[in-house]
Structure formats: C-alpha cells, structure tokens
Write an enzyme that holds these catalytic residues in place. Structure first.
Site, PDB file in Angstrom:
ATOM      1  N   GLU A 249      29.906  35.670  40.491  1.00 16.61           N
ATOM      2  CA  GLU A 249      30.053  36.996  39.885  1.00 16.61           C
ATOM      3  C   GLU A 249      29.953  36.900  38.368  1.00 16.61           C
ATOM      4  O   GLU A 249      29.390  37.763  37.708  1.00 16.61           O
ATOM      5  CB  GLU A 249      31.408  37.601  40.288  1.00 16.61           C
ATOM      6  CG  GLU A 249      31.601  39.008  39.751  1.00 16.61           C
ATOM      7  CD  GLU A 249      32.890  39.655  40.261  1.00 16.61           C
ATOM      8  OE1 GLU A 249      33.735  38.936  40.819  1.00 16.61           O
ATOM      9  OE2 GLU A 249      33.033  40.869  40.082  1.00 16.61           O
ATOM     10  N   SER A 391      39.637  40.335  33.379  1.00 15.02           N
ATOM     11  CA  SER A 391      39.859  41.186  32.201  1.00 15.02           C
ATOM     12  C   SER A 391      39.724  40.373  30.901  1.00 15.02           C
ATOM     13  O   SER A 391      39.732  39.140  30.921  1.00 15.02           O
ATOM     14  CB  SER A 391      41.265  41.805  32.265  1.00 15.02           C
ATOM     15  OG  SER A 391      42.220  40.792  32.033  1.00 15.02           O
TER      16      SER A 391
HETATM   17  C1  LIG Z   1      34.978  49.255  38.124  1.00 10.58           C
HETATM   18  C2  LIG Z   1      35.774  48.227  38.846  1.00 10.58           C
HETATM   19  C3  LIG Z   1      35.272  47.699  40.024  1.00 10.58           C
HETATM   20  C4  LIG Z   1      36.024  46.763  40.739  1.00 10.58           C
HETATM   21  N1  LIG Z   1      35.512  46.289  41.929  1.00 10.58           N
HETATM   22  C5  LIG Z   1      36.260  45.431  42.659  1.00 10.58           C
HETATM   23  C6  LIG Z   1      35.797  44.991  43.943  1.00 10.58           C
HETATM   24  O1  LIG Z   1      34.710  45.368  44.393  1.00 10.58           O
HETATM   25  N2  LIG Z   1      36.587  44.184  44.652  1.00 10.58           N
HETATM   26  C7  LIG Z   1      37.788  43.733  44.203  1.00 10.58           C
HETATM   27  O2  LIG Z   1      38.436  42.959  44.892  1.00 10.58           O
HETATM   28  N3  LIG Z   1      38.265  44.131  42.991  1.00 10.58           N
HETATM   29  C8  LIG Z   1      37.530  44.976  42.220  1.00 10.58           C
HETATM   30  N4  LIG Z   1      38.000  45.402  41.006  1.00 10.58           N
HETATM   31  C9  LIG Z   1      39.339  45.007  40.595  1.00 10.58           C
HETATM   32  C10 LIG Z   1      39.382  44.038  39.434  1.00 10.58           C
HETATM   33  O3  LIG Z   1      39.048  42.749  39.855  1.00 10.58           O
HETATM   34  C11 LIG Z   1      40.810  44.117  38.880  1.00 10.58           C
HETATM   35  O4  LIG Z   1      40.961  45.404  38.303  1.00 10.58           O
HETATM   36  C12 LIG Z   1      41.082  43.064  37.850  1.00 10.58           C
HETATM   37  O5  LIG Z   1      41.124  41.799  38.437  1.00 10.58           O
HETATM   38  C13 LIG Z   1      42.430  43.322  37.128  1.00 10.58           C
HETATM   39  O6  LIG Z   1      43.440  43.464  38.068  1.00 10.58           O
HETATM   40  P1  LIG Z   1      44.415  44.713  38.058  1.00 10.58           P
HETATM   41  O7  LIG Z   1      43.601  45.952  37.995  1.00 10.58           O
HETATM   42  O8  LIG Z   1      45.360  44.569  39.190  1.00 10.58           O
HETATM   43  O9  LIG Z   1      45.192  44.632  36.688  1.00 10.58           O
HETATM   44  P2  LIG Z   1      46.419  43.673  36.370  1.00 10.58           P
HETATM   45  O10 LIG Z   1      46.100  42.285  36.833  1.00 10.58           O
HETATM   46  O11 LIG Z   1      47.666  44.290  36.880  1.00 10.58           O
HETATM   47  O12 LIG Z   1      46.407  43.679  34.807  1.00 10.58           O
HETATM   48  C14 LIG Z   1      46.929  44.747  34.032  1.00 10.58           C
HETATM   49  C15 LIG Z   1      46.814  44.367  32.574  1.00 10.58           C
HETATM   50  O13 LIG Z   1      47.599  43.188  32.312  1.00 10.58           O
HETATM   51  C16 LIG Z   1      46.782  42.173  31.754  1.00 10.58           C
HETATM   52  N5  LIG Z   1      47.208  40.859  32.278  1.00 10.58           N
HETATM   53  C17 LIG Z   1      47.390  40.543  33.585  1.00 10.58           C
HETATM   54  N6  LIG Z   1      47.755  39.247  33.691  1.00 10.58           N
HETATM   55  C18 LIG Z   1      47.791  38.759  32.429  1.00 10.58           C
HETATM   56  C19 LIG Z   1      48.085  37.465  31.887  1.00 10.58           C
HETATM   57  N7  LIG Z   1      48.419  36.443  32.674  1.00 10.58           N
HETATM   58  N8  LIG Z   1      48.010  37.323  30.544  1.00 10.58           N
HETATM   59  C20 LIG Z   1      47.654  38.359  29.730  1.00 10.58           C
HETATM   60  N9  LIG Z   1      47.382  39.606  30.191  1.00 10.58           N
HETATM   61  C21 LIG Z   1      47.434  39.786  31.529  1.00 10.58           C
HETATM   62  C22 LIG Z   1      45.370  42.482  32.214  1.00 10.58           C
HETATM   63  O14 LIG Z   1      44.413  41.932  31.346  1.00 10.58           O
HETATM   64  C23 LIG Z   1      45.379  44.018  32.162  1.00 10.58           C
HETATM   65  O15 LIG Z   1      45.159  44.449  30.853  1.00 10.58           O
HETATM   66  C24 LIG Z   1      37.275  46.328  40.255  1.00 10.58           C
HETATM   67  C25 LIG Z   1      37.771  46.856  39.054  1.00 10.58           C
HETATM   68  C26 LIG Z   1      37.042  47.795  38.355  1.00 10.58           C
HETATM   69  C27 LIG Z   1      37.604  48.342  37.090  1.00 10.58           C
END
Ligand SMILES: Cc1cc2nc3c(=O)[nH]c(=O)nc-3n(C[C@H](O)[C@H](O)[C@H](O)COP(=O)(O)OP(=O)(O)OC[C@H]3O[C@@H](n4cnc5c(N)ncnc54)[C@H](O)[C@@H]3O)c2cc1C
Length: 414
Positions: A249, A391
C-alpha cells in the site's frame, strides 16, 4: 534509476499510447480522467467496464509475474504506464485493493489453490476487494484488532466490526485481519482471512464524508462465514501477512495517485492564468514552491520504489508518504486561494458560483445537490490523506525510530 527512456522503454511507451488512443474513447473518454481516491463514486459502472477493457488489452496485473497472467513489468515500465495513463486522462481505477494490495500478498504468501482461485478474477476485473483492517479501537494501533474468527468444521466464523472500509459496498470479497487465538494479545494470534461479502452475516453501512459522498463504510461481521482454506499464511501469523500488504500500500500502489497530482497542479496554474490571480506575487510564489516540491516528490518516490524488493516498507516509503500527504493538503489550500472568494460557494468557479447565487436568490437552490468542483473536492478529500495508509504522526514515529534511531515511544499494555 535512470529516468531517460531506453529504446525498449520508448517501444513500451508507444505501445501504451497506442492502446489508450484506440480504446480510451466514447464513455471512457467522457469521464475525463475522473474517479479514484476522493472521487470514487464518480462514473463507477463505466469505470468497472473500463477495467475489463484494460484486462482484455493485458494492462491489468502490470507488475504481476507472467506465470500469474501479469505482464511482469519492470519498475520503469510501471512508471511509464502510469505516466501515459495520467497524460491520456484515463479513468480512475476501481480494482486498486485487489490488484495492488491483495494480489501481491497472495503471490508472496498464498497457496497454489488460493492463487488459482483468486488471481484470475482480479486480473479480469470481475471481482473487487476491500481491506478489513481498521476497527473502532484499532487504527494506528492495528495490533489491537478485536474481530474474532473461530473454526466451525470446515469453515471460519467471523464476528466483529471493521470501520473506514473503502469500497466495501462495491466489493465481492474482503481481506480481514482477525483474532483466531482468543487468549492472544497484540500482534500475536491474528490471522488473515478472505471473506465473501455477499452473505447474511455481513452488513455494510456507508459513512458520509466531507465531500458528501460515501466511499468508505462500517462493516459488521455477525457470524459471517468463509471456507477453512481461505486463510493466507499460517493460523496465528496474520500480522506478518498484514504488514506485507501495508508495504504494498505504501509502495507502488500510490504511484498512479501521485502522478495524478501533476494534472491537478497544471489545472490550478491554468485557473490562475484564466482568472488573473497568477499576477498576485504571493500566489506565484506558492505555485512555484508547489511545483518545486512536486518535482522533488517525483524523484523521491522513484528513489524509494527503486529500493523496494518484495513486501518490505523502506524508510524512504515513510518519508515519501509524509511528504506527499502533506503536500497534497497544501495544494488543496493553494487551489482555494487561486479560486478566491468563489471557493466558499459550492461549484466554486466564478461561473458556477454565480449560478449558485442566482439559484439561492430565486429559491431554486437544492441543498441536497453538492456540486463540488475539481478544486474543492481534492481540497476536502486531501484531509484524509494525512490519515490513511499510516497517519503523519505514525510516519514521523517510524522515521524517528527506524531512520534516526531515536528511542522508541513507550507501548502501553504490552
Ligand atoms: C479515506 C480513508 C480510507 C480508509 N480506508 C481504509 C480501508 O479501506 N481499510 C481499512 O482497514 N482502513 C481504512 N482507513 C482507516 C485508516 O487506516 C485509519 O484511519 C488510520 O490507520 C488511523 O486510524 P484511526 O482513524 O483509528 O485513528 P487513530 O489511530 O485513533 O489516531 C487518531 C490520531 O492520533 C494519532 N496517533 C495515534 N497513535 C499515535 C502514536 N502512537 N503517536 C502519535 N500520534 C498517534 C494519529 O496520528 C491521529 O492523528 C481509511 C481511512 C481513511 C481516512
């Protein structure tokens, strides 16, 4: 990587151009290159038909080895293909998850029977896939996956919730990371299952995005079933397989997306010329900066791709992801600056803004219609690009720990 076409590259480029000249006509040409990430709902059925045209011409599975029906294209050839594809404004692909993520994973980790069953329909564009990784409490912290799978005779039974699952509503199958050892913690005891979507135990609920389209979904597995043989890699060793998919990816699959930025940038420059904002010295400076960074990004991406040998995410891939995600967000902001005040109105070019204003004044305005223009749409969607695929913060962690050798951040609960 040598960036000049060698004679055989020129021949390949000519072959791609010929195919696109011949086949990118009619309804396919009318799409004007739209569709794809951030614009997935646009012309979906036409793009699905286009997928089959590509397949007939042997232009799907470009990077796959020839023994699996692919073209075995070199990295240079893949770059050339994507360049020509974008130049010709060919439709956004609908099979990125299957072709670019699952297929290379199966080629590395799948059994002969899995390859035989699943690769041909991906190649033909007749089966679409989605990626079932993220959950409400497992995004960046993917090892926290709670979706469970248990054996019941010859089948796996899956229960749990996935979220943000792109294109789940269009997909025939999902590759799902789930916990098969109920006693396990973190990345141990996970397995990588291939699950059919069209069954009573799977419910897909669309999530509306800023762009007012629904490209991703919540997916609920409630006793969903899949054949016992549909596990990729050994039981309990799904983490290794899941990471390999992520490496794909963050690698080649992103290349086409990035090449699309060139076209977007050119459109913004054209708009600035049209509406006279190119005379604003600050806008000029920002355009020049964006252009310089776009060029840097291209070379950096090529460098990182030329270092890839199999499913391992290189540190450069993290730097490239951080750079392109952030760059594209800034480009969206620049596009709105070039649009000027019209950016605040739906369908923000001066002409459509006037039409919208008139519709509001005459009471004909339909709030359900959400006609984002080609500048507003990427502005909104690019907010997602610093989140998905790892992210910005996570990329910075990877760069800090694996490139700069800084102390690792404390991991809770291990
Ligand atoms: C348009 C889009 C398409 C997507 N498509 C898919 C898909 O097809 N399949 C799938 O499985 N997922 C998909 N995702 C999900 C994507 O992989 C997750 O949104 C991403 O991994 C972040 O996880 P979360 O949203 O749970 O945020 P969280 O992990 O909860 O993070 C929230 C915030 O905290 C920060 N953060 C988290 N951990 C840490 C750390 N250790 N240190 C510093 N900062 C941290 C993050 O950077 C973020 O700003 C998609 C997301 C988007 C936006």
């Amino acid at each position: 990587m040598d960036l000049h076409d060698r004679p055989r590259d020129s021949a390949f480029r000519a072959e791609v151009r010929q195919f696109l000249d011949d086949r990118l006509v009619g309804e396919f040409a009318e799409l004007g290159g739209r569709g794809g990430s951030g614009d997935e709902t646009f012309g979906f059925e036409v793009r699905l038909r286009w997928e089959k045209v590509l397949a007939e011409g042997g232009w799907t599975g470009l990077a796959w080895p020839t023994e699996y029906g692919g073209r075995g294209a070199s990295m240079t050839e893949q770059v050339i293909f994507h360049e020509e594809y974008v130049r010709a404004a060919a439709p956004g692909r609908v099979s990125v998850m299957g072709e670019g993520l699952l297929a290379p994973t199966l080629i590395h980790f799948g059994t002969a029977a899995q390859k035989e069953r699943f690769l041909p329909p991906i190649l033909a564009g007749t089966e679409l896939w989605c990626q079932g990784y993220s959950e409400p409490d497992a995004g960046s912290d993917l090892a926290n996956v709670k979706t469970r799978a248990v054996r019941d005779g010859d089948e796996w039974v899956i229960t749990g919730q996935k979220v943000w699952t792109s294109l789940a509503h269009q997909s025939d199958w999902c590759f799902v990371v789930c916990r098969t050892d109920p006693e396990s913690r973190r990345h141990k005891g996970l397995s990588y299952l291939l699950v059919p979507m069209d069954q009573p135990g799977v419910e897909v609920r669309p999530i509306m995005q800023l762009t007012k389209t629904s490209e991703f979904n919540e997916v609920f597995f409630d006793g969903a079933r899949t054949d016992g043989a549909n596990i990729v890699g050994a039981e309990g060793e799904g983490w290794r397989v899941a990471l390999a998919t992520l490496a794909f990816e963050r690698g080649v699959a992103l290349l086409g997306h990035q090449l699309g930025f060139v076209r977007e940038f050119d459109r913004i420059v054209a708009l600035a010329r049209e509406n006279g904002r190119s005379r604003d010295p600050v806008i000029r400076q920002r355009l020049a900066q964006a252009h310089a960074e776009l060029t840097i990004m291209r070379y950096n991406t090529l460098r990182s791709l030329s270092g890839i040998d199999g499913p391992v995410a290189s540190p450069e891939a993290s730097i490239a992801k951080l750079f392109w995600g952030s760059w594209h967000r800034r480009l969206g902001e620049l596009a709105l600056s070039v649009l000027g005040p019209a950016a605040l109105v739906l369908g923000g070019t001066d002409e459509t803004a006037t039409a919208t204003a008139t519709a509001v004044a005459t009471g004909d305005y339909d709030p359900a219609a959400y006609p984002l223009d080609e500048f507003q749409r990427p502005f909104l969607f690019s907010r997602a690009e610093t989140i998905y695929g790892g992210s910005n913060q996570i990329q910075r962690n990877i760069i800090g720990e694996r490139v700069l050798g800084l102390p690792p951040e404390p991991k809770g609960g291990t």
